[in-house]
Design an enzyme around this catalytic site. Structure first.
Site, PDB file in Angstrom:
ATOM      1  N   ASP A 198      -5.289   8.663   4.137  1.00 18.01           N
ATOM      2  CA  ASP A 198      -5.398   8.891   2.695  1.00 18.01           C
ATOM      3  C   ASP A 198      -6.668   9.640   2.316  1.00 18.01           C
ATOM      4  OD1 ASP A 198      -3.054   7.482   2.549  1.00 18.01           O
ATOM      5  OD2 ASP A 198      -3.990   5.607   1.906  1.00 18.01           O
ATOM      6  N   HIS A 236       0.843  -1.206   0.000  1.00 18.82           N
ATOM      7  CA  HIS A 236       0.000   0.000   0.000  1.00 18.82           C
ATOM      8  C   HIS A 236       0.876   1.254   0.000  1.00 18.82           C
ATOM      9  CE1 HIS A 236      -3.532   2.452   1.497  1.00 18.82           C
ATOM     10  NE2 HIS A 236      -2.529   3.199   1.932  1.00 18.82           N
ATOM     11  N   GLU A 237       1.886   1.276   0.878  1.00 16.46           N
ATOM     12  CA  GLU A 237       2.775   2.440   0.952  1.00 16.46           C
ATOM     13  C   GLU A 237       3.620   2.577  -0.311  1.00 16.46           C
ATOM     14  OE1 GLU A 237       2.428   4.659   3.243  1.00 16.46           O
ATOM     15  OE2 GLU A 237       0.933   3.425   4.266  1.00 16.46           O
TER      16      GLU A 237
END
Length: 382
Positions: free
Chosen positions: A178, A81-82
């Protein structure tokens, strides 16, 4: 807390915080015990071609194998994800200093956070999109896993569900998550960046309060920790953006004291005290043979025994290991460097020579002027 570098991707160091090392076994135990496997087996069976029997998955030591695999898979998914954020940032020429996995997830430390709304939007949303794609990839693996390997199949089915939930959760407008950054980006389309940040931060603190209440009512310590993190991070970033906005267009020349009267390093502390009382000032540059060598303050005097004031020299209580910051440095960048130094002070250098001193008080005065709409210009020569 300490971080351990475990590898790198695209030249980006991947780090694991010690909090995650402690938490992973706990997470594995949480997943492998209780009713979690039963609940997730029911969910996974709704889309899996292979039907998983809860009794088989909870027999013997199988739950602990599932718990360990799922816990490691979860944080691997957080790392991916990062990397999604890092990949999107690279598209705009923005580097990533590191990716750190810790107790509450992951943090991609970008070299800078873009102020252009469209860049922040795509960098922020890239994480949730990557999580959805990771869930799709896990589903493809699930389809390929034979029925004879139910544990492997179930873990990948669990990761399908978890990655989708990770994407949805991160899209909550709880700045600086986010979704909060997406919200700020959209708000920044029609209002100043600082105003958009303040509005998004208010959403963030609201969600922090909600998470804290739900966490307390449901005895969920992780949710309480997340609430504290969001509240602190939202407040900190909001203040940082406000400071950056107020200091935009200024250099250290506009902020620093270039005309401050100095005191000789060989003066006694007693004479220095009299000087402070006479001038009604508490901070002085210290000179030795005409060269600025340090700074002395009222706090330094307070830490000195009053009985020794006549025999103690200023050079003995001054701070002399100050950083040197070029006079044309961006004011905000200088403020960040100043904040990182224990003393809070820095020499102002011009062509290698020290021409002034800058302190938190100088920044406070300039910020107050800017808030009041007063233009700030360069100070006089040192």
């Amino acid at each position: 807390m300490r971080d351990f570098t475990v590898g790198s991707v695209w030249g980006i160091p991947i780090r694991i915080n010690v909090s995650l090392v402690v938490f992973l076994p706990i997470l594995a135990w949480i997943i492998g015990s209780g009713t979690q496997i039963d609940v997730y087996a029911g969910i996974v069976n709704t889309f899996s071609p292979t039907q998983f029997d809860a009794a088989t998955l909870t027999a013997g030591s199988t739950p602990w194998v599932i718990g360990a695999g799922a816990a490691v898979g979860l944080f691997a998914s957080v790392g991916v994800h990062e990397l999604g954020h890092a990949w999107a940032a690279r598209r705009y020429g923005i580097g990533t200093q590191s990716i750190t996995l810790w107790l509450l997830g992951g943090i991609a430390a970008l070299d800078e956070m873009p102020r252009e709304w469209n860049r922040e939007f795509w960098i922020a949303i890239a994480g949730p999109i990557t999580s959805v794609l990771t869930g799709v990839a896990c589903y493809v693996v699930l389809l390929a896993v034979p029925a004879s390997a139910p544990v492997v199949g179930f873990v990948f089915g669990w990761l399908v569900v978890t990655n989708v939930l990770l994407a949805v959760f991160n899209l909550l407008p709880a700045f600086p998550m986010d979704g909060g950054r997406v919200l700020r980006a959209l708000l920044a389309r029609s209002r100043p960046y600082e105003s958009a940040t303040a509005a998004a931060a208010r959403f963030g603190t609201g969600f922090a309060v909600l998470f804290a209440v739900v966490g307390v009512l449901n005895s969920a310590p992780m949710l309480i920790l997340l609430a504290l993190f969001i509240y602190g991070a939202a407040s900190t970033e909001s203040r940082t953006v406000m400071l950056q906005g107020l200091l935009t267009g200024l250099t250290l020349r506009d902020v620093a004291r270039l005309d401050a009267e100095s005191i000789d390093a060989d003066e006694s502390v007693s004479a220095f005290t009299d000087r402070m009382i006479r001038d009604r000032r508490t901070v002085y540059p210290v000179v030795d043979a005409g060269e600025t060598v340090g700074v002395v303050t009222l706090d330094a005097v307070r830490r000195t025994d009053a009985a020794d004031h006549d025999t103690t020299r200023v050079r003995e209580i001054m701070v002399d290991d100050l950083p040197r910051v070029p006079i044309e440095s961006d004011a905000f960048e200088a403020f960040v460097e100043l904040s990182a130094h224990p003393s809070g002070y820095a020499f102002v250098a011009d062509g290698g020579a020290v021409v002034g001193l800058v302190s938190p008080e100088d920044f406070a005065h300039v910020l107050q002027f800017r808030r009041d709409g007063v233009e700030v210009g360069p100070r006089e020569a040192f």
